[in-house]
Design an enzyme around this catalytic site. Structure first.
Site, PDB file in Angstrom:
ATOM      1  N   LYS A 105       1.397  -1.068  -0.065  1.00 53.22           N
ATOM      2  CA  LYS A 105      -0.134  -0.211  -0.380  1.00 53.22           C
ATOM      3  C   LYS A 105       0.461   1.528  -0.266  1.00 53.22           C
ATOM      4  O   LYS A 105       2.413   1.052   0.024  1.00 53.22           O
ATOM      5  CB  LYS A 105      -1.118  -0.124   1.094  1.00 53.22           C
ATOM      6  N   TYR A 143     -12.862  -1.644  -3.480  1.00 54.33           N
ATOM      7  CA  TYR A 143     -12.742  -1.486  -1.556  1.00 54.33           C
ATOM      8  C   TYR A 143     -14.680  -1.490  -1.647  1.00 54.33           C
ATOM      9  O   TYR A 143     -15.373  -0.740  -0.274  1.00 54.33           O
ATOM     10  CB  TYR A 143     -12.842  -0.406  -0.714  1.00 54.33           C
ATOM     11  N   ASN A 191      -1.862   0.457   6.685  1.00 54.58           N
ATOM     12  CA  ASN A 191      -1.603  -1.048   7.253  1.00 54.58           C
ATOM     13  C   ASN A 191      -0.635  -1.812   6.391  1.00 54.58           C
ATOM     14  O   ASN A 191      -0.485  -2.772   6.502  1.00 54.58           O
ATOM     15  CB  ASN A 191      -2.675  -2.045   7.623  1.00 54.58           C
ATOM     16  N   HIS A 193      -2.529  -5.526   1.498  1.00 53.10           N
ATOM     17  CA  HIS A 193      -3.391  -5.644   1.249  1.00 53.10           C
ATOM     18  C   HIS A 193      -3.589  -7.810   1.262  1.00 53.10           C
ATOM     19  O   HIS A 193      -1.991  -8.418  -0.027  1.00 53.10           O
ATOM     20  CB  HIS A 193      -4.307  -5.197   0.399  1.00 53.10           C
ATOM     21  N   GLU A 250      -9.414  -9.333  -7.148  1.00 46.23           N
ATOM     22  CA  GLU A 250      -8.751  -9.459  -7.723  1.00 46.23           C
ATOM     23  C   GLU A 250      -7.266  -8.937  -8.256  1.00 46.23           C
ATOM     24  O   GLU A 250      -6.862  -8.418  -8.553  1.00 46.23           O
ATOM     25  CB  GLU A 250      -8.565  -9.324  -5.975  1.00 46.23           C
TER      26      GLU A 250
HETATM   27  P1  IDP Z   1      -7.690  -6.741   5.624  1.00 45.32           P
HETATM   28  O1  IDP Z   1      -7.068  -5.370   5.445  1.00 45.32           O
HETATM   29  O2  IDP Z   1      -6.826  -7.361   7.421  1.00 45.32           O
HETATM   30  O3  IDP Z   1      -8.753  -8.095   4.833  1.00 45.32           O
HETATM   31  P2  IDP Z   1     -10.791  -5.063   6.603  1.00 45.32           P
HETATM   32  O4  IDP Z   1     -11.544  -5.638   7.629  1.00 45.32           O
HETATM   33  O5  IDP Z   1     -10.798  -6.562   4.563  1.00 45.32           O
HETATM   34  O6  IDP Z   1      -9.114  -5.523   6.780  1.00 45.32           O
HETATM   35  O7  IDP Z   1      -9.984  -3.620   5.879  1.00 45.32           O
HETATM   36  C1  IDP Z   1      -9.881  -3.657   4.656  1.00 45.32           C
HETATM   37  C2  IDP Z   1      -8.566  -2.028   4.525  1.00 45.32           C
HETATM   38  O8  IDP Z   1      -9.482  -0.800   5.403  1.00 45.32           O
HETATM   39  C3  IDP Z   1      -7.581  -2.410   5.926  1.00 45.32           C
HETATM   40  O9  IDP Z   1      -6.941  -3.116   5.837  1.00 45.32           O
HETATM   41  C4  IDP Z   1      -7.809  -0.885   6.248  1.00 45.32           C
HETATM   42  O10 IDP Z   1      -6.597  -0.733   5.491  1.00 45.32           O
HETATM   43  C5  IDP Z   1      -8.502  -0.431   6.231  1.00 45.32           C
HETATM   44  N1  IDP Z   1      -9.119  -0.541   7.458  1.00 45.32           N
HETATM   45  C6  IDP Z   1      -9.834  -1.446   8.174  1.00 45.32           C
HETATM   46  N2  IDP Z   1     -11.166  -0.878   9.243  1.00 45.32           N
HETATM   47  C7  IDP Z   1     -10.455   0.340   9.521  1.00 45.32           C
HETATM   48  C8  IDP Z   1     -10.785   1.011  10.593  1.00 45.32           C
HETATM   49  O11 IDP Z   1     -10.740   0.591  11.790  1.00 45.32           O
HETATM   50  N3  IDP Z   1      -9.680   2.510  10.425  1.00 45.32           N
HETATM   51  C9  IDP Z   1      -9.488   2.631   9.443  1.00 45.32           C
HETATM   52  N4  IDP Z   1      -9.059   1.706   8.212  1.00 45.32           N
HETATM   53  C10 IDP Z   1      -9.282   0.463   8.613  1.00 45.32           C
HETATM   54 MG    MG Z   2      -9.985  -7.741   3.955  1.00 51.76          MG
END
Ligand code: IDP
Ligand code: MG
Length: 138
Positions: free
Chosen positions: A9, A49, A112, A115, A126
């Site tokens: 990312k 997303y 984070n 992905h 994807e």
């Molecule tokens: P994942 O990437 O671990 O699968 P998901 O729940 O699918 O997590 O969420 C997609 C992305 O959305 C996350 O990787 C993160 O970048 C963002 N995200 C998820 N939860 C939060 C939050 O509570 N605050 C801000 N960004 C979030």
């Molecule tokens: Mg996810």
């Protein structure tokens, strides 16, 4: 051989961690079958997303994902989807296990670093979202 979709990312690209993360991918035993640097548009991020469109963090997420270049990858290994999820760790780096990519390189739950697809079905969707067939090696 099963495949998963991975992305480095914008936070991790900006921080200069592409090389470290690609090395981590290879050390973990994945075969890279597709890889390129992309600048994701806001519209692409919104489509990618879409499943999170009703979540409170959606606007922040799609803005972040289109804020700078990302590296997209198609990875191959046995049990690729689960293996890559285990390699990256929990969504929130504060909860990610020691040695995982998010523990090592993520800034926050939103920014984070990487992905990973959550199912074989979504991995195929994807990979097709970002790669033409000619951009994947056999
Ligand atoms: P994942 O990437 O671990 O699968 P998901 O729940 O699918 O997590 O969420 C997609 C992305 O959305 C996350 O990787 C993160 O970048 C963002 N995200 C998820 N939860 C939060 C939050 O509570 N605050 C801000 N960004 C979030
Ligand atoms: Mg996810």
């Amino acid at each position: 051989m099963p495949r998963t979709f991975a992305m480095i990312k914008p936070d991790a690209v900006q921080a200069g961690n592409v090389g470290n993360i690609v090395a981590h991918i290879q050390t973990a035993g994945f075969r890279i079958v597709g890889m390129k640097l992309v600048q994701i548009s806001l519209q692409q991020a919104q489509r990618f997303y879409q499943v999170h469109a009703q979540r409170p963090f959606y606007g922040e997420l799609v803005e972040f994902m289109s804020s700078g270049p990302s590296v997209v990858l198609a990875l191959e290994s046995e049990n690729a989807v689960q293996k890559w999820r285990d390699t990256i760790g929990a969504t929130d780096p504060a909860e990610a296990a020691e040695g995982t990519i998010r523990k090592l390189y993520a800034e926050s739950k939103g920014r984070n670093a990487v992905h990973g697809s959550d199912s074989d079905e979504n991995a195929a969707i994807e990979i097709a979202f970002f790669f033409a067939g000619t951009e994947l090696v056999g």
